[in-house]
Design a protein around this motif. Structure first.
Motif, PDB file in Angstrom:
ATOM      1  N   SER A 112       0.869  -1.179  -0.053  1.00 29.81           N
ATOM      2  CA  SER A 112       0.070   0.093   0.098  1.00 29.81           C
ATOM      3  C   SER A 112       0.856   1.080   0.020  1.00 29.81           C
ATOM      4  N   GLN A 113       1.871   1.260   0.968  1.00 31.98           N
ATOM      5  CA  GLN A 113       2.454   2.410   0.926  1.00 31.98           C
ATOM      6  C   GLN A 113       3.389   2.692  -0.273  1.00 31.98           C
ATOM      7  N   SER A 114       3.940   1.572  -1.014  1.00 32.49           N
ATOM      8  CA  SER A 114       4.812   1.732  -2.158  1.00 32.49           C
ATOM      9  C   SER A 114       4.039   2.249  -3.189  1.00 32.49           C
ATOM     10  N   LEU A 119       1.711   6.328  -7.331  1.00 36.22           N
ATOM     11  CA  LEU A 119       0.587   6.846  -7.906  1.00 36.22           C
ATOM     12  C   LEU A 119      -0.381   7.640  -6.783  1.00 36.22           C
ATOM     13  N   GLY A 120       0.242   7.878  -5.600  1.00 35.32           N
ATOM     14  CA  GLY A 120      -0.530   8.546  -4.638  1.00 35.32           C
ATOM     15  C   GLY A 120      -0.658  10.081  -5.106  1.00 35.32           C
ATOM     16  N   GLY A 141      -9.254   4.620  -3.189  1.00 34.49           N
ATOM     17  CA  GLY A 141     -10.614   4.026  -3.312  1.00 34.49           C
ATOM     18  C   GLY A 141     -10.711   2.799  -4.178  1.00 34.49           C
ATOM     19  N   TRP A 142     -11.513   2.476  -5.073  1.00 38.41           N
ATOM     20  CA  TRP A 142     -11.836   1.444  -5.749  1.00 38.41           C
ATOM     21  C   TRP A 142     -10.555   0.965  -6.531  1.00 38.41           C
ATOM     22  N   THR A 143     -10.113   1.949  -7.165  1.00 35.03           N
ATOM     23  CA  THR A 143      -9.173   1.517  -8.323  1.00 35.03           C
ATOM     24  C   THR A 143      -7.845   1.025  -7.555  1.00 35.03           C
ATOM     25  N   GLY A 144      -7.523   1.641  -6.321  1.00 34.18           N
ATOM     26  CA  GLY A 144      -6.343   1.573  -5.764  1.00 34.18           C
ATOM     27  C   GLY A 144      -6.156   0.152  -5.260  1.00 34.18           C
ATOM     28  N   SER A 217      -6.940  -2.045   2.639  1.00 36.50           N
ATOM     29  CA  SER A 217      -8.213  -1.697   2.619  1.00 36.50           C
ATOM     30  C   SER A 217      -8.327  -0.120   3.284  1.00 36.50           C
ATOM     31  N   ILE A 218      -7.713  -0.152   4.585  1.00 34.33           N
ATOM     32  CA  ILE A 218      -7.757   1.095   5.448  1.00 34.33           C
ATOM     33  C   ILE A 218      -6.601   2.205   4.871  1.00 34.33           C
TER      34      ILE A 218
END
Length: 548
Positions: A112-114, A119-120, A141-144, A217-218
């Motif tokens: 998640s972090q990477s 793309l964040g 959201g859904w895409t990530g 998710s979070i």
């Protein structure tokens, strides 16, 4: 089979008692709290609230949608990937066929972090296109979630289907072709039914993992109501008050997973095909543009799934100022701050993982020996208890342990013991499965010969059995270590001040927008995960995934 009460019967009872107290009892407390009101009376008020409140129904629906969509995406990637690897020879095949296994050991919090670094809102790719006047849609959201979870979980489909394809008897396909059936139709009629059980089994595994996912998710889907995140938020808001609502939500998720597992058992049993040993299909060598297409396609998937390993180190050495990362400007500040100024999460992770590894592997070796070599009705019950944690998500397990051991004669909440307990219980099934991999191949006659020479059963266990399975024990220890040190979902609800681990620190740093510090802790976490793997494979020639 007659029970040998000394020593194996008593040891079996001891193992069962431990699992009943630390696994079954907390789950019973969780179920009890879900139907107990503030005044101690039995009530279904919490379940009624879940059915009437639209936000909970929305979270339930979103969780099911996410599980189905990610599962379908993993099938669309994993099945063709496995087919290409099993049936064709192309450049770099030996490398790309094994690299997906590494995705299993990459912590989801790192993934998640990477991807946020890439793309964040302040990601390197996002900023690159923004400088050109092209603004990418938000990765949150859904895409990530769908993108990240697909790259994390497709390996389960790939490995399962690859094993099925390699065990397929190629003569069946040749028989269909000899009858004049077109190749495509032959594969559809012969190959698909044989690999379908493997697809369904691993698809349901992926579905349960997505439903219980917390880290991705979070961190990426905070704006999308999901059960796993809502359970955590409810736990935090109800801390110190009546745990009825959080318990009811947890029981709902357990019920959903139990239904999926029941469905899996019923459906898969009807679709099992017995394959008589035959000649495996030949591997076709592809050349020219097909070779480039095959290598490029599977290579892209592997690169994307392993990109988090590279990005976490790049982010750790990138100059940061608050939430802003200055890409291309290098600095050691994040690393120095993590190691020198705030090293407590690193030390806690090493301590808790080491203790959980020793306890978990010791228990796993004894329990697997009892289940495999001393089979009785009690050892079968022990086997069921060991795999019980697999049916619940880490967040729910952590909540159950906190609710159970925060009062009474044994208070573990707020201490290091509950952090070790979370890691041990959560990863015990994996350690036991790996520890038992070589016990099946040891003839009973070896131990019987030792006992017949006057050596006691316990001494025979230590002098005869343990030396033979030392490779499996080492493999179990390493797997227990690397999965425990990356644990977040259970520990994030159990930790308190001074007990923060590296995954928790990464989660908190990302939540506060400090991606530089999150990357520093992430680099430390990846290092303590990969080093034991490299040492075990290169120095001790241990195969972590087979125990040999």
């Amino acid at each position: 089979m007659k029970i040998e009460w000394w020593p194996w019967g008593l040891l079996t009872l001891f193992c069962i008692a431990l699992l009943l107290f630390f696994v079954a009892y907390p789950l019973s407390v969780l179920f009890g709290n879900s139907v107990t009101d503030t005044d101690g009376t039995v009530s279904l008020q919490a379940f009624s609230m879940l059915l009437q409140d639209s936000k909970y129904l929305t979270a339930f629906r979103n969780t099911l949608i996410l599980g189905v969509v990610v599962t379908c995406c993993t099938i669309l990637i994993g099945v063709p990937f496995a087919y290409l690897v099993a049936r064709y020879d192309f450049p770099l095949k030996s490398l790309v066929s094994i690299l997906p296994v590494l995705t299993i050991v990459i912590p989801e919090v790192i993934v998640s972090q990477s991807w946020l670094l890439v793309l964040g809102n302040n990601g390197v790719v996002t900023n690159f296109f923004a400088d050109m006047g092209i603004y990418l849609p938000s990765f949150y959201g859904w895409t990530g979630m769908i993108f990240s979870m697909t790259l994390v979980y497709y390996t389960f489909i790939y490995l399962g289907v690859l094993a099925a394809l390699r065990g397929f008897d190629g003569q069946l396909e040749e028989a269909g072709l000899s009858l004049g059936t077109p190749p495509g139709l032959t594969r559809l009629r012969v190959l698909v039914p044989v690999i379908m059980p493997a697809v369904l089994v691993n698809a349901l595994v992926v579905f349960t993992l997505v439903v219980g996912n917390f880290a991705i998710s979070i961190m990426l889907g905070s704006q999308v109501p999901l059960l796993s995140v809502m359970i955590y938020d409810t736990f935090v808001s109800e801390m110190g008050s009546n745990p009825m609502l959080q318990s009811a939500m947890s029981v709902t998720v357990i019920g959903l997973m139990a239904f999926v597992l029941f469905f899996q058992k019923r459906v898969i049993e009807r679709k099992v095909y017995t394959m008589v040993q035959g000649r495996a299909p030949g591997v076709e060598r592809v050349r020219s543009w097909k070779a480039l297409l095959f290598a490029g396609g599977v290579g892209l998937i592997v690169v994307l799934s392993l990109l988090p390993l590279a990005m976490v180190f790049i982010g750790a050495f990138t100059k940061t100022k608050g939430p802003v990362m200055h890409w291309g400007q290098w600095s050691m500040d994040n690393i120095l701050q993590a190691i020198q100024i705030a090293p407590q999460p690193i030390l806690n992770s090493l301590k808790f993982a080491s203790m959980a590894m020793v306890i978990g592997v010791s228990f796993a070796v004894l329990a697997s020996y009892l289940v495999i070599k001393k089979r009785t009705a009690m050892t079968q019950f022990l086997d069921y208890l060991v795999v019980l944690p697999l049916t619940i998500s880490g967040t729910i397990l952590g909540i159950a342990l906190v609710q159970t051991f925060n009062t009474g004669w044994l208070v573990l909440a707020g201490t290091s013991a509950i952090m070790v307990l979370c890691g041990t219980v959560r990863r015990l099934p994996f350690a036991m499965r790996n520890a038992s991999s070589m016990l099946y191949n040891i003839p009973d006659s070896i131990e019987e010969a030792s006992v017949s020479l006057g050596v006691s059963p316990m001494k025979s266990f230590f002098k005869v059995i343990l030396p033979v399975v030392k490779a499996s024990i080492a493999s179990s220890a390493i797997l227990m270590w690397l999965t425990t040190v990356s644990e977040l979902s259970a520990s994030v609800v159990a930790y308190s001040g001074g007990l923060e681990t590296m995954p928790i620190a990464i989660f908190r740093q990302v939540d506060s927008g400090r991606l530089g510090m999150a990357s520093a802790y992430g680099a430390a976490l990846v290092t303590v995960i990969l080093l034991p793997i490299i040492i075990s494979v290169k120095a001790f020639k241990i195969n972590l995934f087979s125990g040999k």
